[in-house]
Scaffold this motif. Structure first.
Motif, PDB file in Angstrom:
ATOM      1  N   PRO A  28     -23.500 -27.980  13.590  1.00  0.00           N
ATOM      2  CA  PRO A  28     -24.761 -27.566  14.212  1.00  0.00           C
ATOM      3  C   PRO A  28     -24.569 -26.313  15.064  1.00  0.00           C
ATOM      4  O   PRO A  28     -23.532 -26.133  15.697  1.00  0.00           O
ATOM      5  CB  PRO A  28     -25.140 -28.755  15.101  1.00  0.00           C
ATOM      6  CG  PRO A  28     -24.377 -29.906  14.559  1.00  0.00           C
ATOM      7  CD  PRO A  28     -23.133 -29.346  13.957  1.00  0.00           C
ATOM      8  N   ASN A  31     -28.507 -24.645  18.970  1.00  0.00           N
ATOM      9  CA  ASN A  31     -29.809 -25.301  19.096  1.00  0.00           C
ATOM     10  C   ASN A  31     -29.858 -26.669  18.420  1.00  0.00           C
ATOM     11  O   ASN A  31     -30.907 -27.292  18.359  1.00  0.00           O
ATOM     12  CB  ASN A  31     -30.899 -24.407  18.504  1.00  0.00           C
ATOM     13  CG  ASN A  31     -31.009 -23.090  19.241  1.00  0.00           C
ATOM     14  OD1 ASN A  31     -31.003 -23.042  20.468  1.00  0.00           O
ATOM     15  ND2 ASN A  31     -31.084 -22.004  18.494  1.00  0.00           N
ATOM     16  N   THR A  33     -29.177 -27.190  15.127  1.00  0.00           N
ATOM     17  CA  THR A  33     -29.699 -27.013  13.773  1.00  0.00           C
ATOM     18  C   THR A  33     -28.561 -26.960  12.751  1.00  0.00           C
ATOM     19  O   THR A  33     -27.549 -26.312  12.985  1.00  0.00           O
ATOM     20  CB  THR A  33     -30.512 -25.706  13.686  1.00  0.00           C
ATOM     21  OG1 THR A  33     -31.603 -25.787  14.611  1.00  0.00           O
ATOM     22  CG2 THR A  33     -31.046 -25.480  12.283  1.00  0.00           C
ATOM     23  N   THR A  35     -27.885 -26.734   8.260  1.00  0.00           N
ATOM     24  CA  THR A  35     -28.447 -26.485   6.945  1.00  0.00           C
ATOM     25  C   THR A  35     -27.715 -27.380   5.956  1.00  0.00           C
ATOM     26  O   THR A  35     -26.489 -27.478   5.998  1.00  0.00           O
ATOM     27  CB  THR A  35     -28.285 -25.005   6.546  1.00  0.00           C
ATOM     28  OG1 THR A  35     -28.921 -24.201   7.537  1.00  0.00           O
ATOM     29  CG2 THR A  35     -28.913 -24.734   5.188  1.00  0.00           C
ATOM     30  N   VAL A  66     -28.105 -34.024  15.951  1.00  0.00           N
ATOM     31  CA  VAL A  66     -28.769 -32.873  15.339  1.00  0.00           C
ATOM     32  C   VAL A  66     -30.262 -32.992  15.608  1.00  0.00           C
ATOM     33  O   VAL A  66     -30.835 -34.079  15.530  1.00  0.00           O
ATOM     34  CB  VAL A  66     -28.479 -32.826  13.823  1.00  0.00           C
ATOM     35  CG1 VAL A  66     -29.358 -31.808  13.118  1.00  0.00           C
ATOM     36  CG2 VAL A  66     -27.009 -32.529  13.581  1.00  0.00           C
ATOM     37  N   THR A  67     -30.898 -31.878  15.932  1.00  0.00           N
ATOM     38  CA  THR A  67     -32.335 -31.903  16.213  1.00  0.00           C
ATOM     39  C   THR A  67     -33.176 -31.287  15.115  1.00  0.00           C
ATOM     40  O   THR A  67     -34.384 -31.497  15.068  1.00  0.00           O
ATOM     41  CB  THR A  67     -32.639 -31.150  17.529  1.00  0.00           C
ATOM     42  OG1 THR A  67     -32.177 -29.801  17.396  1.00  0.00           O
ATOM     43  CG2 THR A  67     -31.962 -31.826  18.711  1.00  0.00           C
ATOM     44  N   HIS A  68     -32.521 -30.547  14.196  1.00  0.00           N
ATOM     45  CA  HIS A  68     -33.287 -29.790  13.212  1.00  0.00           C
ATOM     46  C   HIS A  68     -32.426 -29.593  11.969  1.00  0.00           C
ATOM     47  O   HIS A  68     -31.288 -29.141  12.068  1.00  0.00           O
ATOM     48  CB  HIS A  68     -33.626 -28.437  13.845  1.00  0.00           C
ATOM     49  CG  HIS A  68     -34.653 -27.647  13.135  1.00  0.00           C
ATOM     50  ND1 HIS A  68     -34.850 -26.326  13.397  1.00  0.00           N
ATOM     51  CD2 HIS A  68     -35.545 -27.951  12.176  1.00  0.00           C
ATOM     52  CE1 HIS A  68     -35.817 -25.854  12.634  1.00  0.00           C
ATOM     53  NE2 HIS A  68     -36.255 -26.832  11.885  1.00  0.00           N
ATOM     54  N   LYS A  70     -32.404 -27.886   8.036  1.00  0.00           N
ATOM     55  CA  LYS A  70     -33.063 -26.947   7.132  1.00  0.00           C
ATOM     56  C   LYS A  70     -32.454 -27.047   5.734  1.00  0.00           C
ATOM     57  O   LYS A  70     -31.283 -27.376   5.589  1.00  0.00           O
ATOM     58  CB  LYS A  70     -32.886 -25.509   7.618  1.00  0.00           C
ATOM     59  CG  LYS A  70     -33.561 -25.216   8.936  1.00  0.00           C
ATOM     60  CD  LYS A  70     -33.352 -23.761   9.318  1.00  0.00           C
ATOM     61  CE  LYS A  70     -34.075 -23.431  10.602  1.00  0.00           C
ATOM     62  NZ  LYS A  70     -33.962 -21.991  10.907  1.00  0.00           N
ATOM     63  N   GLU A 102     -37.793 -28.275   6.087  1.00  0.00           N
ATOM     64  CA  GLU A 102     -37.214 -28.627   7.380  1.00  0.00           C
ATOM     65  C   GLU A 102     -37.586 -30.046   7.779  1.00  0.00           C
ATOM     66  O   GLU A 102     -38.595 -30.579   7.332  1.00  0.00           O
ATOM     67  CB  GLU A 102     -37.711 -27.677   8.475  1.00  0.00           C
ATOM     68  CG  GLU A 102     -37.360 -26.230   8.236  1.00  0.00           C
ATOM     69  CD  GLU A 102     -37.853 -25.303   9.334  1.00  0.00           C
ATOM     70  OE1 GLU A 102     -38.273 -25.795  10.405  1.00  0.00           O
ATOM     71  OE2 GLU A 102     -37.833 -24.085   9.120  1.00  0.00           O
ATOM     72  N   ALA A 104     -37.292 -32.162  11.703  1.00  0.00           N
ATOM     73  CA  ALA A 104     -36.874 -32.063  13.100  1.00  0.00           C
ATOM     74  C   ALA A 104     -37.165 -33.381  13.798  1.00  0.00           C
ATOM     75  O   ALA A 104     -38.075 -34.114  13.413  1.00  0.00           O
ATOM     76  CB  ALA A 104     -37.617 -30.922  13.800  1.00  0.00           C
TER      77      ALA A 104
END
Length: 126
Positions: A28, A31, A33, A35, A66-68, A70, A102, A104
């Motif tokens: 991550p 932030n 995030t 992928t 993890v918050t997000h 993609k 995505e 979140a």
């Protein structure tokens, strides 16, 4: 010691036991995030294995802060687009080559349900 988000380790372990490889491109960012990426051997396509693996990767990501998340798929890769949607990801945009997806989580979403809260952050075209 390798990090839990080590893509090469995940690919080796999955391909030794399952028809799907899935994982993260890197740990991550600042932030929270990541992928995702995944692959499937041709003989088992269309049987739900990729969506199942992606749901597992999303659950792992959420459980590990993890918050997000993609992902993306080429415009002509309808199967991959369906996999991300089946796993709970939402299309958030597209360009002349790729559709973007995505998922979140917020504290409120993880306190009340195990299903990710989806947040569109781009020009979604449905």
């Amino acid at each position: 010691m390798k990090h839990a988000y080590d893509h090469d380790r995940i690919v080796r372990e999955c391909s030794a036991h399952r028809p799907v490889t899935s994982g993260f491109h890197r740990p991550p960012d600042q932030n929270g995030t990541v992928t995702i990426g995944y692959g499937l051997i041709p003989s088992v396509r269309g049987q739900g294995y990729a969506a199942e693996a992606l749901r597992g990767i999303l659950a792992f990501a959420e459980a590990n802060g993890v918050t997000h998340v993609k992902g993306d798929a080429d415009l002509d890769n309808i199967a991959s687009q369906r996999v991300m949607m089946a796993a709970g990801m939402r299309q958030t945009g597209e360009d002349d080559r790729v559709k973007y997806y995505e998922t979140a989580w917020t504290d409120a979403a993880t306190d009340h349900a195990s299903t990710p809260m989806r947040r569109a952050t781009g020009g979604s075209r449905g």
